[in-house]
Design a protein around this motif. Structure first.
Motif, PDB file in Angstrom:
ATOM      1  N   TYR A  17      41.549  36.267  41.749  1.00  0.00           N
ATOM      2  CA  TYR A  17      40.249  35.832  41.244  1.00  0.00           C
ATOM      3  C   TYR A  17      40.206  35.790  39.717  1.00  0.00           C
ATOM      4  CZ  TYR A  17      39.140  36.940  46.048  1.00  0.00           C
ATOM      5  OH  TYR A  17      39.157  36.981  47.416  1.00  0.00           O
ATOM      6  N   PHE A  18      41.016  36.656  39.088  1.00  0.00           N
ATOM      7  CA  PHE A  18      41.076  36.735  37.630  1.00  0.00           C
ATOM      8  C   PHE A  18      42.540  36.614  37.198  1.00  0.00           C
ATOM      9  CE2 PHE A  18      37.400  39.015  39.125  1.00  0.00           C
ATOM     10  CZ  PHE A  18      36.380  38.565  38.310  1.00  0.00           C
ATOM     11  N   PRO A  19      43.052  35.371  37.125  1.00  0.00           N
ATOM     12  CA  PRO A  19      44.469  35.158  36.796  1.00  0.00           C
ATOM     13  C   PRO A  19      44.849  35.829  35.473  1.00  0.00           C
ATOM     14  CG  PRO A  19      43.433  33.121  37.523  1.00  0.00           C
ATOM     15  CD  PRO A  19      42.324  34.114  37.353  1.00  0.00           C
ATOM     16  N   GLY A  20      46.024  36.458  35.478  1.00  0.00           N
ATOM     17  CA  GLY A  20      46.516  37.097  34.267  1.00  0.00           C
ATOM     18  C   GLY A  20      46.024  38.513  34.070  1.00  0.00           C
ATOM     19  N   PHE A  21      45.182  39.003  34.977  1.00  0.00           N
ATOM     20  CA  PHE A  21      44.645  40.351  34.821  1.00  0.00           C
ATOM     21  C   PHE A  21      45.742  41.399  34.981  1.00  0.00           C
ATOM     22  CE2 PHE A  21      43.170  44.311  36.690  1.00  0.00           C
ATOM     23  CZ  PHE A  21      42.202  44.702  35.779  1.00  0.00           C
ATOM     24  N   GLU A  22      45.739  42.404  34.111  1.00  0.00           N
ATOM     25  CA  GLU A  22      46.634  43.553  34.219  1.00  0.00           C
ATOM     26  C   GLU A  22      45.830  44.822  34.030  1.00  0.00           C
ATOM     27  OE1 GLU A  22      50.228  43.517  31.987  1.00  0.00           O
ATOM     28  OE2 GLU A  22      50.577  41.380  32.306  1.00  0.00           O
ATOM     29  N   ALA A  23      46.060  45.791  34.894  1.00  0.00           N
ATOM     30  CA  ALA A  23      45.280  47.025  34.870  1.00  0.00           C
ATOM     31  C   ALA A  23      45.345  47.722  33.513  1.00  0.00           C
ATOM     32  CB  ALA A  23      45.777  47.971  35.970  1.00  0.00           C
ATOM     33  N   LYS A  24      46.502  47.692  32.868  1.00  0.00           N
ATOM     34  CA  LYS A  24      46.659  48.396  31.590  1.00  0.00           C
ATOM     35  C   LYS A  24      45.803  47.804  30.483  1.00  0.00           C
ATOM     36  CE  LYS A  24      50.916  45.842  30.449  1.00  0.00           C
ATOM     37  NZ  LYS A  24      50.449  45.111  29.274  1.00  0.00           N
ATOM     38  N   ASP A  25      45.414  46.543  30.639  1.00  0.00           N
ATOM     39  CA  ASP A  25      44.575  45.902  29.625  1.00  0.00           C
ATOM     40  C   ASP A  25      43.163  46.488  29.594  1.00  0.00           C
ATOM     41  OD1 ASP A  25      46.673  44.268  28.916  1.00  0.00           O
ATOM     42  OD2 ASP A  25      46.035  42.617  30.224  1.00  0.00           O
ATOM     43  N   GLY A  27      39.959  32.579  32.308  1.00  0.00           N
ATOM     44  CA  GLY A  27      40.238  31.730  33.457  1.00  0.00           C
ATOM     45  C   GLY A  27      39.761  32.366  34.750  1.00  0.00           C
ATOM     46  N   LEU A  28      39.296  31.539  35.672  1.00  0.00           N
ATOM     47  CA  LEU A  28      38.756  32.017  36.943  1.00  0.00           C
ATOM     48  C   LEU A  28      39.295  31.190  38.095  1.00  0.00           C
ATOM     49  CD1 LEU A  28      34.939  32.613  36.341  1.00  0.00           C
ATOM     50  CD2 LEU A  28      36.569  34.309  37.124  1.00  0.00           C
ATOM     51  N   SER A  29      39.357  31.793  39.274  1.00  0.00           N
ATOM     52  CA  SER A  29      39.677  31.031  40.477  1.00  0.00           C
ATOM     53  C   SER A  29      38.423  30.300  40.947  1.00  0.00           C
ATOM     54  CB  SER A  29      40.158  31.975  41.585  1.00  0.00           C
ATOM     55  OG  SER A  29      39.079  32.783  42.040  1.00  0.00           O
ATOM     56  N   HIS A  81      35.927  32.560  42.763  1.00  0.00           N
ATOM     57  CA  HIS A  81      35.038  33.426  41.975  1.00  0.00           C
ATOM     58  C   HIS A  81      34.013  32.618  41.198  1.00  0.00           C
ATOM     59  CE1 HIS A  81      34.169  37.554  40.969  1.00  0.00           C
ATOM     60  NE2 HIS A  81      33.856  37.154  39.753  1.00  0.00           N
ATOM     61  N   VAL A  82      34.348  31.393  40.834  1.00  0.00           N
ATOM     62  CA  VAL A  82      33.354  30.518  40.200  1.00  0.00           C
ATOM     63  C   VAL A  82      32.182  30.310  41.153  1.00  0.00           C
ATOM     64  CG1 VAL A  82      32.884  28.157  39.432  1.00  0.00           C
ATOM     65  CG2 VAL A  82      34.941  29.331  38.641  1.00  0.00           C
ATOM     66  N   SER A  83      32.489  30.089  42.420  1.00  0.00           N
ATOM     67  CA  SER A  83      31.452  29.912  43.436  1.00  0.00           C
ATOM     68  C   SER A  83      30.577  31.158  43.535  1.00  0.00           C
ATOM     69  CB  SER A  83      32.102  29.608  44.792  1.00  0.00           C
ATOM     70  OG  SER A  83      31.134  29.533  45.810  1.00  0.00           O
ATOM     71  N   TYR A  84      31.209  32.339  43.496  1.00  0.00           N
ATOM     72  CA  TYR A  84      30.477  33.602  43.567  1.00  0.00           C
ATOM     73  C   TYR A  84      29.560  33.753  42.353  1.00  0.00           C
ATOM     74  CZ  TYR A  84      29.693  38.600  42.786  1.00  0.00           C
ATOM     75  OH  TYR A  84      29.120  39.816  42.516  1.00  0.00           O
ATOM     76  N   GLY A 139      31.486  27.008  27.425  1.00  0.00           N
ATOM     77  CA  GLY A 139      32.778  27.316  28.040  1.00  0.00           C
ATOM     78  C   GLY A 139      32.881  28.653  28.710  1.00  0.00           C
ATOM     79  N   ALA A 140      31.768  29.384  28.814  1.00  0.00           N
ATOM     80  CA  ALA A 140      31.792  30.691  29.463  1.00  0.00           C
ATOM     81  C   ALA A 140      30.701  30.741  30.539  1.00  0.00           C
ATOM     82  CB  ALA A 140      31.569  31.800  28.444  1.00  0.00           C
ATOM     83  N   TYR A 141      30.812  31.731  31.447  1.00  0.00           N
ATOM     84  CA  TYR A 141      29.780  31.948  32.442  1.00  0.00           C
ATOM     85  C   TYR A 141      28.935  33.141  31.982  1.00  0.00           C
ATOM     86  CZ  TYR A 141      31.905  28.636  35.647  1.00  0.00           C
ATOM     87  OH  TYR A 141      32.382  27.490  36.220  1.00  0.00           O
ATOM     88  N   VAL A 142      27.630  32.932  31.913  1.00  0.00           N
ATOM     89  CA  VAL A 142      26.727  33.926  31.341  1.00  0.00           C
ATOM     90  C   VAL A 142      25.588  34.221  32.304  1.00  0.00           C
ATOM     91  CG1 VAL A 142      25.181  34.476  29.407  1.00  0.00           C
ATOM     92  CG2 VAL A 142      27.280  33.140  29.006  1.00  0.00           C
ATOM     93  N   LYS A 143      25.221  35.504  32.373  1.00  0.00           N
ATOM     94  CA  LYS A 143      24.081  35.923  33.193  1.00  0.00           C
ATOM     95  C   LYS A 143      23.220  36.891  32.377  1.00  0.00           C
ATOM     96  CE  LYS A 143      22.793  38.380  37.467  1.00  0.00           C
ATOM     97  NZ  LYS A 143      21.835  37.371  37.987  1.00  0.00           N
ATOM     98  N   GLN A 144      21.941  36.572  32.288  1.00  0.00           N
ATOM     99  CA  GLN A 144      20.988  37.472  31.641  1.00  0.00           C
ATOM    100  C   GLN A 144      20.419  38.417  32.711  1.00  0.00           C
ATOM    101  OE1 GLN A 144      20.581  37.475  28.387  1.00  0.00           O
ATOM    102  NE2 GLN A 144      21.818  35.627  28.054  1.00  0.00           N
TER     103      GLN A 144
END
Length: 203
Positions: free
Chosen positions: A104-112, A177-179, A182-185, A196-201
């Motif tokens: 769902y979150f390409p490139g994600f690494e836990a250490k980040d 980047g998103l799958s 997850h964009v649908s979610y 260029g970003a997804y934002v929620k107030q």
């Protein structure tokens, strides 16, 4: 197509739904699909005069409805725990689900996530989901917003977003980047595209 054939197809549909329900990772979806399949199978059993089968499906329907009611009231069992990305529980969760999170979150690494803020949602004391990111002036820049397979019915997200205001978070933002899944979610949960970003107030 004669009536007997239609009734037989009806029975096959019910059986197929019961089997398909067992493949669902979400407990809510499993219960809903299993209930529909049991209703169809129960009707088929009554038509065919198979009373034992009809009774079994009736019991399944009652069990599913009872558990669905409990599941839909799970908000009272949720708890929110704030932590940091390097905390043992947070790190274990992120490493344990790292491969699935990357879907769902390409490139994600836990250490980040080290040094970042983490909010863990627990259900009955068990981690059900987590949002990790950097908080600044009430804005949460999201790295990952993840729910374990059993809780992918939006309940974790709904609870989490409602509680974040208590931690002085008023805006969620995801600009990586998103799958497509997850964009649908995010759209379903009220995120909108801004620059260029997804934002929620948050309310």
């Amino acid at each position: 197509m004669d009536t007997a054939m239609m009734i037989e197809i009806f029975g096959y549909i019910g059986s197929a739904l019961v089997v398909v329900s067992m493949l669902m990772s979400s407990i809510v979806k499993l219960r809903v699909i299993n209930t529909i399949g049991s209703v169809i199978s129960g009707i088929y059993a009554v038509i065919c005069g198979a009373i034992p089968l009809a009774l079994m499906n009736t019991c399944l329907i009652i069990i599913n409805v009872y558990n669905l009611i409990k599941l839909l009231k799970t908000e009272q069992d949720f708890d929110l725990v704030a932590g940091r990305g390097e905390d043992p529980l947070v790190r274990f969760f992120l490493e344990h689900y790292e491969q699935d999170i990357r879907l769902y979150f390409p490139g994600f690494e836990a250490k980040d996530a080290d040094g970042k803020q983490a909010y863990v949602v627990c259900c009955g004391g068990n981690p059900a989901g987590m949002i990790v990111g950097e908080v600044k002036d009430g804005n949460l820049d999201i790295m990952a917003d993840y729910s374990v397979p059993a809780y992918r019915d939006c309940s974790v997200g709904a609870y989490l977003y409602a509680k974040l205001a208590e931690y002085k978070v008023h805006t969620l933002r995801y600009g990586r980047g998103l799958s497509d899944a997850h964009v649908s979610y995010m759209k379903k949960m009220g995120f909108v595209q801004e620059q260029g970003a997804y934002v929620k107030q948050l309310k």
